[in-house]
Each structure stands twice: as C-alpha cells, then as structure tokens.
Design a protein around this motif. Structure first.
Motif, PDB file in Angstrom:
ATOM      1  N   ASP A 330     -42.366 -84.305  11.633  1.00 52.72           N
ATOM      2  CA  ASP A 330     -43.692 -84.768  11.221  1.00 52.72           C
ATOM      3  C   ASP A 330     -44.614 -84.693  12.436  1.00 52.72           C
ATOM      4  OD1 ASP A 330     -45.950 -85.973  10.263  1.00 52.72           O
ATOM      5  OD2 ASP A 330     -45.068 -87.966  10.002  1.00 52.72           O
ATOM      6  N   LEU A 331     -45.578 -83.785  12.395  1.00 51.82           N
ATOM      7  CA  LEU A 331     -46.464 -83.568  13.541  1.00 51.82           C
ATOM      8  C   LEU A 331     -47.823 -84.236  13.365  1.00 51.82           C
ATOM      9  CD1 LEU A 331     -45.738 -79.821  14.444  1.00 51.82           C
ATOM     10  CD2 LEU A 331     -44.465 -81.889  15.034  1.00 51.82           C
ATOM     11  N   THR A 332     -47.911 -85.133  12.406  1.00 53.11           N
ATOM     12  CA  THR A 332     -49.188 -85.803  12.143  1.00 53.11           C
ATOM     13  C   THR A 332     -49.772 -86.443  13.394  1.00 53.11           C
ATOM     14  OG1 THR A 332     -48.477 -86.276   9.876  1.00 53.11           O
ATOM     15  CG2 THR A 332     -50.323 -87.556  10.732  1.00 53.11           C
ATOM     16  N   GLY A 333     -48.926 -87.065  14.202  1.00 53.47           N
ATOM     17  CA  GLY A 333     -49.420 -87.857  15.321  1.00 53.47           C
ATOM     18  C   GLY A 333     -49.466 -87.161  16.661  1.00 53.47           C
ATOM     19  N   ILE A 334     -49.312 -85.831  16.706  1.00 52.69           N
ATOM     20  CA  ILE A 334     -49.281 -85.154  18.011  1.00 52.69           C
ATOM     21  C   ILE A 334     -50.598 -84.433  18.304  1.00 52.69           C
ATOM     22  CG2 ILE A 334     -46.787 -84.857  17.828  1.00 52.69           C
ATOM     23  CD1 ILE A 334     -47.513 -81.746  17.618  1.00 52.69           C
ATOM     24  N   GLY A 335     -51.696 -85.019  17.881  1.00 53.93           N
ATOM     25  CA  GLY A 335     -52.991 -84.364  18.038  1.00 53.93           C
ATOM     26  C   GLY A 335     -53.322 -83.986  19.469  1.00 53.93           C
ATOM     27  N   ILE A 336     -53.048 -84.864  20.417  1.00 52.29           N
ATOM     28  CA  ILE A 336     -53.381 -84.576  21.816  1.00 52.29           C
ATOM     29  C   ILE A 336     -52.618 -83.351  22.303  1.00 52.29           C
ATOM     30  CG2 ILE A 336     -53.156 -85.432  24.184  1.00 52.29           C
ATOM     31  CD1 ILE A 336     -53.766 -88.227  23.135  1.00 52.29           C
ATOM     32  N   GLU A 337     -51.323 -83.319  22.039  1.00 45.74           N
ATOM     33  CA  GLU A 337     -50.498 -82.195  22.491  1.00 45.74           C
ATOM     34  C   GLU A 337     -50.891 -80.901  21.790  1.00 45.74           C
ATOM     35  OE1 GLU A 337     -45.758 -80.895  22.797  1.00 45.74           O
ATOM     36  OE2 GLU A 337     -46.344 -82.798  21.865  1.00 45.74           O
ATOM     37  N   ALA A 338     -51.046 -80.946  20.469  1.00 44.62           N
ATOM     38  CA  ALA A 338     -51.380 -79.739  19.709  1.00 44.62           C
ATOM     39  C   ALA A 338     -52.738 -79.187  20.120  1.00 44.62           C
ATOM     40  CB  ALA A 338     -51.355 -80.042  18.211  1.00 44.62           C
ATOM     41  N   ASN A 339     -53.704 -80.074  20.322  1.00 45.95           N
ATOM     42  CA  ASN A 339     -55.034 -79.630  20.739  1.00 45.95           C
ATOM     43  C   ASN A 339     -55.004 -79.015  22.132  1.00 45.95           C
ATOM     44  OD1 ASN A 339     -55.870 -80.675  18.325  1.00 45.95           O
ATOM     45  ND2 ASN A 339     -57.133 -82.305  19.178  1.00 45.95           N
ATOM     46  N   ALA A 340     -54.189 -79.595  23.011  1.00 39.95           N
ATOM     47  CA  ALA A 340     -54.072 -79.051  24.366  1.00 39.95           C
ATOM     48  C   ALA A 340     -53.462 -77.657  24.338  1.00 39.95           C
ATOM     49  CB  ALA A 340     -53.229 -79.987  25.234  1.00 39.95           C
ATOM     50  N   VAL A 341     -52.402 -77.498  23.571  1.00 36.55           N
ATOM     51  CA  VAL A 341     -51.728 -76.201  23.491  1.00 36.55           C
ATOM     52  C   VAL A 341     -52.672 -75.134  22.957  1.00 36.55           C
ATOM     53  CG1 VAL A 341     -49.939 -74.927  22.233  1.00 36.55           C
ATOM     54  CG2 VAL A 341     -49.384 -77.115  23.309  1.00 36.55           C
ATOM     55  N   GLN A 450     -60.509 -80.590  29.100  1.00 39.22           N
ATOM     56  CA  GLN A 450     -60.066 -79.350  29.741  1.00 39.22           C
ATOM     57  C   GLN A 450     -59.071 -79.654  30.856  1.00 39.22           C
ATOM     58  OE1 GLN A 450     -63.964 -77.912  30.871  1.00 39.22           O
ATOM     59  NE2 GLN A 450     -64.036 -76.471  29.165  1.00 39.22           N
ATOM     60  N   ILE A 451     -59.346 -80.699  31.594  1.00 37.76           N
ATOM     61  CA  ILE A 451     -58.457 -81.098  32.688  1.00 37.76           C
ATOM     62  C   ILE A 451     -57.115 -81.577  32.143  1.00 37.76           C
ATOM     63  CG2 ILE A 451     -58.143 -82.806  34.530  1.00 37.76           C
ATOM     64  CD1 ILE A 451     -61.317 -82.734  34.747  1.00 37.76           C
ATOM     65  N   LEU A 452     -57.166 -82.486  31.189  1.00 35.27           N
ATOM     66  CA  LEU A 452     -55.935 -83.053  30.640  1.00 35.27           C
ATOM     67  C   LEU A 452     -55.094 -81.989  29.938  1.00 35.27           C
ATOM     68  CD1 LEU A 452     -57.402 -86.380  29.202  1.00 35.27           C
ATOM     69  CD2 LEU A 452     -55.985 -86.121  31.253  1.00 35.27           C
ATOM     70  N   GLY A 453     -55.761 -81.042  29.280  1.00 36.72           N
ATOM     71  CA  GLY A 453     -55.029 -79.960  28.632  1.00 36.72           C
ATOM     72  C   GLY A 453     -54.197 -79.170  29.628  1.00 36.72           C
ATOM     73  N   ARG A 454     -54.732 -78.985  30.817  1.00 33.63           N
ATOM     74  CA  ARG A 454     -54.006 -78.236  31.842  1.00 33.63           C
ATOM     75  C   ARG A 454     -52.927 -79.082  32.516  1.00 33.63           C
ATOM     76  NH1 ARG A 454     -58.259 -76.076  30.216  1.00 33.63           N
ATOM     77  NH2 ARG A 454     -58.683 -73.844  30.429  1.00 33.63           N
ATOM     78  N   VAL A 455     -53.126 -80.388  32.571  1.00 34.94           N
ATOM     79  CA  VAL A 455     -52.063 -81.259  33.079  1.00 34.94           C
ATOM     80  C   VAL A 455     -50.881 -81.254  32.104  1.00 34.94           C
ATOM     81  CG1 VAL A 455     -51.448 -83.600  33.787  1.00 34.94           C
ATOM     82  CG2 VAL A 455     -53.738 -82.717  34.279  1.00 34.94           C
ATOM     83  N   ILE A 456     -51.181 -81.337  30.823  1.00 36.07           N
ATOM     84  CA  ILE A 456     -50.131 -81.276  29.803  1.00 36.07           C
ATOM     85  C   ILE A 456     -49.396 -79.935  29.883  1.00 36.07           C
ATOM     86  CG2 ILE A 456     -49.732 -81.183  27.300  1.00 36.07           C
ATOM     87  CD1 ILE A 456     -52.106 -83.193  27.045  1.00 36.07           C
TER      88      ILE A 456
END
Length: 515
Positions: A330-341, A450-456
């Motif tokens: 269930d990937l409903t709650g992984i918005g931060i990770e999915a958006n970063a990727v 943009q910064i956090l996406g690259r840290v992830i």
C-alpha cells in the motif's frame, strides 16, 4: 474449425513460454525485436520525425508480449513483479523513450491498478485480451479545466440498474485513440446535481456498445511523436462489474496508483540516461578538437561525469523501487518519497539530454538525433503525473507537517531521524544544522523540496552501495548530489522576494535610453 483450435493452442503455448522463461531471456527477445524494427528493417531516427509508428513496428514488438510483465500469474502473466517491470522500461527507453512510456502507461496506469482493484470477472476478460490480442490500455484523469486540480474533476457518473453512466471530458491521456481499454475517473453525481468528493475508477472497453470514447481533437504534442494525445468526450455506460473496488476510499486508491507510477519513473529514466551517457562518451572519444580528443577536455569530463553520476542515482532509485513499490504494498502514504523519486529523476533526464546535445553540438539539434529529440521527449516527464514544481512543494509541506507534529524545528535533527534521509544527514550536517522557518513562502517550499529530493536520492545511493554496487560510481553519484544540494542551499538562504511588475511596459523601452 480445427485450424482455429490449432492456432489457439499454439498461441497459448507461446504465451506460456513467454511467461515462464527467465527475465533475461524475455528481455533479450524484446531487444532483438527492437534491433530489427528500429535499425535493420527501418530507421528509428526517421520514425521519430513522424506521428505514430509504422504498424509493423508496434505489431512486431507486441508479439513478444512485453505487457505480460504487468499481469498476475494466475491470469497467465509473468506476475506483475516490480523489478521485471522496471527492467522492461529500462530496455525500451534505451531505444525509445516513447516506447518505454507506452509500456509504462499500460503497466503502471492500467494493468497494475486493474490487477489490484478490479473484480475477478473484469480481470479475466481484460488480461485475456492483453495476452492474446496484444491490446493496450491507459488512464484518463486530467480534464481541460482541471489539470493538477484532479480532486475537483467534473466528469461525473450516475448509477442505474447494472450500469454506471459517465459523462465529461478528458485530455492529455497518452495513447488517445489507440488504447482499447481505459481507466476512467469520475465523481458520483448526487440527486441535487452536486458531485461527491470521492473519486471512482471504471474500466471502459471502447470496442463494446455504449462505451465508445469520441476523440474531439488530436494534439500536436511537442515531443513523444510516437504517442497520440488529445481531447476526449466521455459519454459511456460501464457495467457494474467493471468498477474498481477501493480498499478504503477512491482518493486513497488513486494515491496508491499514482505513487506507484511515480516510483517507476526511474525505469524509464534508466535506459534513457544510459543511452545519453553512451552517446556522449562515444561522440567525445571519436571527435577531435584542436588536434586532441574532445574526451580529454576538462569541461567535457565535467559533463560526462555528471551523466555517469545520474546513471548511478537512477540505478539506486530502480533498486529501491524494486524492493519497495510492488503492487502488493500500500503506497498511499509514501507521497514524500514518490514525489522525490519522480521529480529528481525527471530533472536528471532533461539535464542529460541537454548536456549531450551541448556536447555533440549542431549535429544534435535535429529530431533525427536521439539527444536533440531527447530534450523534447523527456521534457513532459517534468510535467505529467504532477508538475515538478508542485511535487517539490508537496515534499516540503509533508516534511514541515511532520516537523510540527514532532515539535522539531532543527532541520538536521529531523533529517537524522527520518528513515528517508538518515544515511545522508551526517555528511550534510553543516548545511542543515539550523532552525527551519515552518511558515515558508511557496517559492521557498519548492526550493526546499528540490533540496530534500536530492537528500532522499543520496540515501538511496548509500543503500545501493551497501548492496555492493561499484564504489567509483557510487562516489560520483554522491559527489554530484552533494554539489547540487550545496548550490540549492545557497539559493534557499537568499531572501529577496522578486515580484512581477504588471505595468512593466511603461517607461521601459531601452531605445529611449540609448542616445
């Protein structure tokens, strides 16, 4: 009659063979077929200058049953294994980003949600057609007046007896006019004529009576010539058996679908970035400038090393998605990770095409060159399934929300404890050891995202290193991300808030001041 039975029996044996062979053998046959249709029997650089594809190209490729990868084993497919799907997208995108996206639309936006949420009756019918007739499917969410604002879509449905009646307009759905199956999204109309908040999904089969979708206009999309886009009028009757069944709400089902799709973007990015890297390196090794190889110039090394670093980052994302984005999760709650990727990899794809075009020069500024058309082909990846600006802002909003809940104002302390960033936080402590303003303006939310996406992304590279990926490539990926983060942080800490001057035409002609 006997001939028909024999053909059906032969087809079933072929499908069974395709769905049981190793993924390496399966992809090898696809690559051989792409070599034939793109390079031996025809020229992909010529195809790329025309809308659509010659019929034999798609027919020959689909004969390898590539979409069986997205179908569960109990329905005759290969099992909808995420690693295999990513490998399929990678193989296709090395040759054609449009072909890879075609596979991605079918798998991530149709087959996977159907396999997870449809009724057994609907799945049996749909998957049989995909395997035996090599048909295709897509997803319609976006509307002319409601693009990023999907939750307020106006396509509606009403219920009667054994059918749902859907009415509305959809546009920018990839494979417009091609796909036989569509997942249509709509909101239920109440007796008062209002639309409910939740969203439902319906499987539409355009070959059936009452389910024809009228294409009102085909768009002249700037890139991805091989994929038709357009505006569609929806006025269809869908059997009740063909409505997807959410595990909780329709909105959560949509989030699960979209997050999983975003987690698969690295598959499309993988082959594309590798192709850009190979094209760039081959050109620079062969090209002589000033009596020496272009490959030896320092600025060229800078560009190529960044391409190689992007290859490593994308590899890390693929490995991560293969482990964590399967249809069973269930990937409903992984918005931060999915958006970063999604946002980071599509930025890297566009940068790769721009960089190789710069290296090759004027020769690449043509639709018939893979780097030149790579600019326009990769550009929409930064727009569809969530504009990157919006996704970056949502990353920051999600992080700020978590920090408020934890009552933590120090950004480094938060990143150190967050599972998405804990591996990278220590080496970035000097950059993040400050109290974050939790009331950021939108433009700063985008910059921080943009910064956090690259840290992830950096965390994913560290985890890939743990698996034994070669160290020199890991080091390059980490260094590029670190450099990007430093540069972005410099901009983030600048405070000027530029505003648009609406009446800028007054007293602003340079000619007046040139005498």
């Amino acid at each position: 009659m006997n001939e028909t039975i024999l053909k059906a029996s032969t087809l079933k044996k072929e499908i069974a063979s395709q769905t049981t062979e190793s993924i390496q053998d399966f992809l090898s046959k696809l690559k051989d077929k792409m070599q034939q249709v793109f390079h031996l029997r025809g020229d992909i650089n010529q195809y790329a200058q025309q809308r659509g594809l010659p019929p034999f190209v798609l027919r020959e490729i689909m004969d390898t049953n590539p979409l069986s990868i997205g179908i569960p084993k109990e329905y005759g497919g290969r099992g909808a294994v995420m690693a295999e799907n990513l490998a399929l997208l990678e193989a296709a995108s090395y040759e054609s980003l449009a072909l890879s996206l075609t596979f991605g639309i079918n798998s991530a936006l149709f087959l996977q949600p159907v396999g997870k949420y449809a009724t057994h009756e609907a799945k049996s019918e749909v998957f049989k057609r995909f395997l035996e007739n090599k048909t295709m499917g897509g997803l319609m969410i976006t509307e002319p007046d409601y693009g990023s604002d999907a939750l307020n879509m106006q396509t509606s449905f009403t219920e009667e007896d054994q059918f749902y009646n859907l009415n509305g307009k959809k546009h920018w759905a990839g494979l417009t006019g091609w796909a036989e199956f569509w997942l249509l999204t709509a909101r239920q109309q109440t007796e008062k004529g209002d639309l409910q908040r939740d969203i439902d999904f319906f499987i539409c089969d355009v070959t059936q009576p009452g389910q024809t979708i009228k294409v009102e206009e085909f768009y002249d999309n700037l890139g991805l010539y091989q994929i038709p886009y357009g505006r569609n009028h929806i006025d269809v009757r869908i059997p009740k058996t063909h409505k997807l069944i959410p595990h909780s709400t329709g909105v959560k089902m949509m989030l699960d679908l979209l997050h999983r799709s975003r987690m698969q973007f690295p598959g499309m990015g993988m082959g594309f970035i590798q192709r850009m890297l190979d094209e760039g390196m081959n050109h620079c090794k062969q090209r002589l400038v000033g009596g020496k190889s272009l490959f030896s110039y320092d600025q060229v090394q800078e560009r190529l090393s960044k391409l190689q670093a992007s290859f490593t980052v994308c590899s890390a994302m693929c490995a991560n998605s293969a482990k964590n984005a399967g249809v069973e999760k269930d990937l409903t709650g992984i918005g931060i990770e999915a958006n970063a990727v999604k946002s980071v990899i599509t930025d890297l794809m566009q940068q790769a095409a721009q960089s190789v075009t710069q290296l090759v020069g004027a020769k690449a500024y043509r639709n018939s060159h893979i780097a030149g058309r790579g600019i326009t082909d990769s550009r929409p990846f930064q727009i569809f399934e969530g504009s990157n600006d919006i996704l970056y802002a949502q990353i920051s909003e999600g992080v700020v929300k978590q920090m408020k809940r934890l009552k933590e104002a120090n950004l480094f302390n938060f990143l150190k404890e967050n599972p998405l960033t804990s591996r990278s936080a220590d080496q970035l402590k000097d950059l993040f050891n400050f109290k974050l303003d939790l009331q950021l303006p939108q433009r700063k939310l985008v910059e921080l995202g943009q910064i956090l996406g690259r840290v992830i992304s950096m965390d994913m590279v560290h985890k890939l290193a743990d698996e034994g990926f070669r160290k020199d490539l890991i080091d390059g990926g980490i260094q590029m991300l670190h450099q990007d983060i430093q540069q972005l942080m410099g901009s983030f800490h600048l405070n000027p808030q530029l505003q648009v001057v609406e009446d800028y035409q007054d007293n602003s002609s340079w000619l007046k001041y040139s005498v």
